[in-house]
Design a protein around this motif. Structure first.
Motif, PDB file in Angstrom:
ATOM      1  N   CYS A   7     155.610  34.732 -37.190  1.00  0.00           N
ATOM      2  CA  CYS A   7     156.309  34.217 -38.384  1.00  0.00           C
ATOM      3  C   CYS A   7     155.230  33.806 -39.388  1.00  0.00           C
ATOM      4  O   CYS A   7     154.632  32.731 -39.235  1.00  0.00           O
ATOM      5  N   PRO A   8     154.982  34.636 -40.395  1.00  0.00           N
ATOM      6  CA  PRO A   8     153.894  34.321 -41.326  1.00  0.00           C
ATOM      7  C   PRO A   8     154.383  33.590 -42.570  1.00  0.00           C
ATOM      8  O   PRO A   8     155.566  33.647 -42.921  1.00  0.00           O
ATOM      9  N   GLY A   9     153.485  32.902 -43.220  1.00  0.00           N
ATOM     10  CA  GLY A   9     153.838  32.271 -44.487  1.00  0.00           C
ATOM     11  C   GLY A   9     152.720  31.370 -44.968  1.00  0.00           C
ATOM     12  O   GLY A   9     151.699  31.191 -44.296  1.00  0.00           O
ATOM     13  N   SER A  10     152.966  30.794 -46.139  1.00  0.00           N
ATOM     14  CA  SER A  10     152.013  29.829 -46.685  1.00  0.00           C
ATOM     15  C   SER A  10     152.367  28.413 -46.223  1.00  0.00           C
ATOM     16  O   SER A  10     151.485  27.579 -46.060  1.00  0.00           O
ATOM     17  N   PHE A  11     153.648  28.135 -46.102  1.00  0.00           N
ATOM     18  CA  PHE A  11     154.127  26.840 -45.585  1.00  0.00           C
ATOM     19  C   PHE A  11     153.494  25.667 -46.341  1.00  0.00           C
ATOM     20  O   PHE A  11     152.900  24.769 -45.746  1.00  0.00           O
ATOM     21  N   SER A  41     146.086  33.724 -52.582  1.00  0.00           N
ATOM     22  CA  SER A  41     145.605  33.444 -53.934  1.00  0.00           C
ATOM     23  C   SER A  41     146.280  32.251 -54.616  1.00  0.00           C
ATOM     24  O   SER A  41     145.688  31.608 -55.466  1.00  0.00           O
ATOM     25  N   LYS A  42     147.560  31.927 -54.190  1.00  0.00           N
ATOM     26  CA  LYS A  42     148.265  30.839 -54.878  1.00  0.00           C
ATOM     27  C   LYS A  42     147.508  29.525 -54.709  1.00  0.00           C
ATOM     28  O   LYS A  42     146.938  29.267 -53.659  1.00  0.00           O
ATOM     29  N   ARG A  43     147.561  28.673 -55.723  1.00  0.00           N
ATOM     30  CA  ARG A  43     146.960  27.348 -55.608  1.00  0.00           C
ATOM     31  C   ARG A  43     147.823  26.511 -54.665  1.00  0.00           C
ATOM     32  O   ARG A  43     149.037  26.499 -54.776  1.00  0.00           O
ATOM     33  N   GLY A  69     146.126  29.587 -37.865  1.00  0.00           N
ATOM     34  CA  GLY A  69     145.775  30.038 -39.205  1.00  0.00           C
ATOM     35  C   GLY A  69     145.447  31.518 -39.161  1.00  0.00           C
ATOM     36  O   GLY A  69     145.102  32.052 -38.104  1.00  0.00           O
ATOM     37  N   PHE A  70     145.601  32.200 -40.299  1.00  0.00           N
ATOM     38  CA  PHE A  70     145.100  33.576 -40.342  1.00  0.00           C
ATOM     39  C   PHE A  70     144.549  33.896 -41.721  1.00  0.00           C
ATOM     40  O   PHE A  70     144.993  33.373 -42.731  1.00  0.00           O
ATOM     41  N   ASP A  71     143.543  34.736 -41.692  1.00  0.00           N
ATOM     42  CA  ASP A  71     142.833  35.127 -42.900  1.00  0.00           C
ATOM     43  C   ASP A  71     142.796  36.651 -42.884  1.00  0.00           C
ATOM     44  O   ASP A  71     142.647  37.233 -41.825  1.00  0.00           O
ATOM     45  N   GLY A  72     142.969  37.310 -43.994  1.00  0.00           N
ATOM     46  CA  GLY A  72     142.923  38.775 -43.986  1.00  0.00           C
ATOM     47  C   GLY A  72     144.307  39.365 -43.847  1.00  0.00           C
ATOM     48  O   GLY A  72     145.313  38.722 -44.163  1.00  0.00           O
ATOM     49  N   LEU A  73     144.348  40.585 -43.348  1.00  0.00           N
ATOM     50  CA  LEU A  73     145.620  41.307 -43.298  1.00  0.00           C
ATOM     51  C   LEU A  73     146.527  40.763 -42.194  1.00  0.00           C
ATOM     52  O   LEU A  73     146.091  40.567 -41.056  1.00  0.00           O
ATOM     53  N   LEU A  74     147.806  40.597 -42.547  1.00  0.00           N
ATOM     54  CA  LEU A  74     148.789  40.134 -41.564  1.00  0.00           C
ATOM     55  C   LEU A  74     148.908  41.133 -40.409  1.00  0.00           C
ATOM     56  O   LEU A  74     149.022  40.746 -39.245  1.00  0.00           O
ATOM     57  N   THR A  75     148.868  42.420 -40.734  1.00  0.00           N
ATOM     58  CA  THR A  75     149.031  43.418 -39.668  1.00  0.00           C
ATOM     59  C   THR A  75     147.862  43.353 -38.682  1.00  0.00           C
ATOM     60  O   THR A  75     148.054  43.559 -37.482  1.00  0.00           O
ATOM     61  N   VAL A  87     158.567  38.270 -38.234  1.00  0.00           N
ATOM     62  CA  VAL A  87     159.894  37.731 -38.543  1.00  0.00           C
ATOM     63  C   VAL A  87     159.801  36.881 -39.801  1.00  0.00           C
ATOM     64  O   VAL A  87     158.952  35.985 -39.901  1.00  0.00           O
ATOM     65  N   LYS A  88     160.686  37.184 -40.765  1.00  0.00           N
ATOM     66  CA  LYS A  88     160.712  36.411 -42.010  1.00  0.00           C
ATOM     67  C   LYS A  88     162.163  36.103 -42.393  1.00  0.00           C
ATOM     68  O   LYS A  88     163.083  36.825 -42.013  1.00  0.00           O
ATOM     69  N   GLY A  89     162.324  35.070 -43.164  1.00  0.00           N
ATOM     70  CA  GLY A  89     163.652  34.723 -43.665  1.00  0.00           C
ATOM     71  C   GLY A  89     163.928  35.467 -44.956  1.00  0.00           C
ATOM     72  O   GLY A  89     163.017  35.758 -45.730  1.00  0.00           O
ATOM     73  N   GLN A 104     157.529  47.598 -45.703  1.00  0.00           N
ATOM     74  CA  GLN A 104     157.184  49.018 -45.659  1.00  0.00           C
ATOM     75  C   GLN A 104     155.671  49.215 -45.693  1.00  0.00           C
ATOM     76  O   GLN A 104     155.129  50.085 -45.006  1.00  0.00           O
ATOM     77  N   MET A 105     154.972  48.404 -46.470  1.00  0.00           N
ATOM     78  CA  MET A 105     153.504  48.481 -46.475  1.00  0.00           C
ATOM     79  C   MET A 105     152.963  48.117 -45.096  1.00  0.00           C
ATOM     80  O   MET A 105     152.105  48.823 -44.540  1.00  0.00           O
ATOM     81  N   ASN A 106     153.480  47.031 -44.516  1.00  0.00           N
ATOM     82  CA  ASN A 106     152.999  46.611 -43.192  1.00  0.00           C
ATOM     83  C   ASN A 106     153.311  47.665 -42.135  1.00  0.00           C
ATOM     84  O   ASN A 106     152.510  47.894 -41.232  1.00  0.00           O
ATOM     85  N   ALA A 107     154.474  48.336 -42.259  1.00  0.00           N
ATOM     86  CA  ALA A 107     154.829  49.385 -41.294  1.00  0.00           C
ATOM     87  C   ALA A 107     153.868  50.560 -41.403  1.00  0.00           C
ATOM     88  O   ALA A 107     153.522  51.192 -40.401  1.00  0.00           O
TER      89      ALA A 107
END
Ligand code: PNS
Length: 165
Positions: A7-11, A41-43, A69-75, A87-89, A104-107
């Motif tokens: 479950c990824p996000g900025s949170f 990139s968001k503040r 934590g993760f840095d770089g590509l989610l995939t 999984v995302k909402g 679709q990009m991640n796939a």
């Protein structure tokens, strides 16, 4: 083999809407890794360490969830963690186009990792971290949208920011 989802996000910060999706993902998959983007990139109002710590506290009691934590590509994170799904909402309106494009990009980057979009529960349909921060910054009551300890941290951080202006 355990079926693991991410479950990824900025949170920034975690909301009840996020926690609803994490809890539902934890009932579908054997293990869930909540992946906190540390270099987007968001503040941010909260540092990566603060966001991770708040999520760990908020997820206490959900046994098959861990926070990272993760840095770089989610995939790349998903492949490194042997995850079969992201999984995302999905809220109404604008979320869909953005989420479909990312799915679709991640796939295309990691064909073995499926994106699962869960419809947001109606009580959380209009809740986002960005709106929570904006409303709180102008003195609106956002106590119903985030856990109590997050609400305290949010008001304290906004007060610090206001003092610094
Ligand atoms: O809560 P957010 O800000 O919508 O989360 C977005 C996030 C962190 C999930 C997204 O920006 C992301 O996946 N970033 C990692 C970099 C990446 O893989 N980008 C390509 C996405 S198709």
């Amino acid at each position: 083999m355990a079926r693991r989802a991410v479950c990824p996000g900025s949170f920034d910060p975690v909301t009840h809407g996020h926690l609803d999706i994490i809890a539902r993902a934890s009932r579908i998959f054997d293990e869930v890794v909540v992946a906190v983007g540390v270099n987007v990139s968001k503040r941010r109002l909260f540092s990566a360490d603060e966001r991770i710590e708040m999520l760990r506290t908020a997820c206490v009691g959900i046994d098959n969830v861990r926070v990272s934590g993760f840095d770089g590509l989610l995939t790349a994170f998903c492949v490194d963690n042997d995850a079969v799904a992201i999984v995302k909402g999905l809220r109404a309106g604008g979320d869909f186009d953005y989420e479909l494009q990312m799915a679709q990009m991640n796939a295309s980057l990691a064909p073995g990792v499926e994106t699962v979009l869960l419809p947001t529960a109606p009580p959380h349909a209009f809740v986002s971290s960005s709106l929570v921060k904006e409303v709180a910054a102008f003195g609106g009551d956002v106590s119903g949208f985030v856990p109590g300890f997050v609400h305290d941290r949010l008001l304290a951080r906004l007060a610090e920011r206001a003092d610094g202006d």
